[in-house]
Each structure stands twice: as C-alpha cells, then as structure tokens.
Scaffold this active site. Sequence first.
Site, PDB file in Angstrom:
ATOM      1  N   SER A  59    -102.263 -31.659   2.832  1.00  0.00           N
ATOM      2  CA  SER A  59    -101.037 -30.993   2.403  1.00  0.00           C
ATOM      3  C   SER A  59    -100.620 -31.463   1.011  1.00  0.00           C
ATOM      4  CB  SER A  59     -99.943 -31.223   3.462  1.00  0.00           C
ATOM      5  OG  SER A  59     -98.917 -30.266   3.351  1.00  0.00           O
ATOM      6  N   ASP A 171    -102.308 -25.820   7.240  1.00  0.00           N
ATOM      7  CA  ASP A 171    -102.041 -27.219   6.896  1.00  0.00           C
ATOM      8  C   ASP A 171    -102.847 -28.194   7.753  1.00  0.00           C
ATOM      9  OD1 ASP A 171    -100.717 -29.773   6.490  1.00  0.00           O
ATOM     10  OD2 ASP A 171     -99.040 -28.634   5.652  1.00  0.00           O
TER      11      ASP A 171
END
Length: 270
Positions: A59, A171
């Site tokens: 991320s 993610d």
Amino acid sequence: MLGIGKKHPGDGKEARQHKQRKKVGVAFGGGGLKGSAHVGILKVLTEHNIPIDMVAGTSIGAAVAALYASGYDWKMLDFLFNEYDIDSTLKVRPNRKGLIPADKYTDLIRTCTKGKRIEEMDIPLKIVAVDLMSRKKILFDRGDTALAVRASSAIPGVFTPVKMGDMLLVDGYILDNCPGDVVRAMGADIVIAISLYAPDMSEPTNILDIVNRSLDIATSSYQEIDGDIILRPIPHHVDSLNTEGIAQCRIWGEECANQYIDEIIKLVGS
C-alpha cells in the site's frame, strides 16, 4: 561486464569487508497517509548511516519503497507528503467498483520514478498486492512500477481495483500488510519491519467504516510480522486518509526510530 585494470592497495580488503557486511532490508507497511512515519524512520536511519540493500512494501509502503528504490531520499519523500496536492488525488468519483479511481496517484508514482520498471531500480524492490480472483498474495519484482504500486494501494471499497490479465488486484494489506517475510526471502540478513497498524477503538459511523473495520479484524487476527527489528511508530489510531495527521506521523516515526537506533546499529555492526 567488469573492466580489468590495476588493483589499488586495499582493494582486496575493501572487497572482503563489503562481502562480510550483513545485508539490510526494510519492509514498509501499509497505512495510508500514516506512511509519513516511514519518512521519519528513514531520516534517522540515514543520519546514522544504516545501509538499506533491499526494500518491499504494501500500500503506501509500496509507494515509499518504490520511490526510495528509485533514488528518493527522506527529504524528497517528506516534500511529497507535505507539498503534493493529496486532496485532489483522493477526489471521489464513484463507479461500480470503488469511490476513487486514483489515476492521478498512478501518474504521480510514474513521474517520480521517471518511468523506471521494478527491475530497473537502484536496489531490489518487491511490491505486495492481492488477487481477488485467486485469493492469493501477488509479489511484483518486475514490470510497471506505478501500476504495481497502484494495485497494492487499492483499498477495497475505496479505490477501484486494478485489472491485470486474469487478475483483479487490490491492497496487499489483506494478506501481508508489513512484508518482512518478503524482505527475508529477498536475501536480507537483517529485516527492519515498519508496521503502521494501530487499532481503531471508536464506533464505526458509516458503511465504509464498517467495511474497513471488518477487514481490519479479519486480517489482523492472523498476520504475523517477520522482522529482527519491528518498529511500530503509530501509538494510537489515526485516520489513514486524513492529511492533518501527516506531520505528527513523521514525528512519531523519528521518535520510534531513535528509540531503537542503538539496537539497529548493534545488529548491523555485529
């Protein structure tokens, strides 16, 4: 190809010393704009001449890792966190798969890394994402850096996922939010893992809060962090998309790194 030339006095000794030095890898965890804590930690590591031989990230950690691997130092990263118009990147444009397309985010990473592919970076880099189709962790060690970072940062329900071949990528925090294990597998002798996780104890107030809290509970219950040094700079919950917390998170990063720097120096020098 190495050129052949005259050896200088001490060349052999320097080569042996370099060979004997332990390789240091850093795992940058996810956490949205709390990622400015990574900058504070890099500042302290730089000031104490701690070498970083390889990096991996999830991320926002993927973005920091990619920029660092491409040549950015902590000062350049700090400038981006504080001067870039983050609000425009986070502008809501709902579609069927998410609230924010984040095209500007992809463009930013591509511009800052000068279009370098992952395998072209100054030091080895790996980026973590998750494929919703196979339900597996995906590790990028080559290919389009900006697209890999974009996929790694696609918070489900917030950012639109990235379609790549047969994969639908989101993610990486779902399966590996602080990829110390990835850095270890890359060959690091010493792994410095930076986790930005801090549980939110407040009551969810909207559907996104409920979705994120549910994912948070599901993922945090089984993820273990692999690291010789595990840094946890965030002392309590901070909204991961709140720009007002950027400066404070960087300060926390510095403070945390300073607390552990003697231990890090001892590990690196041992």
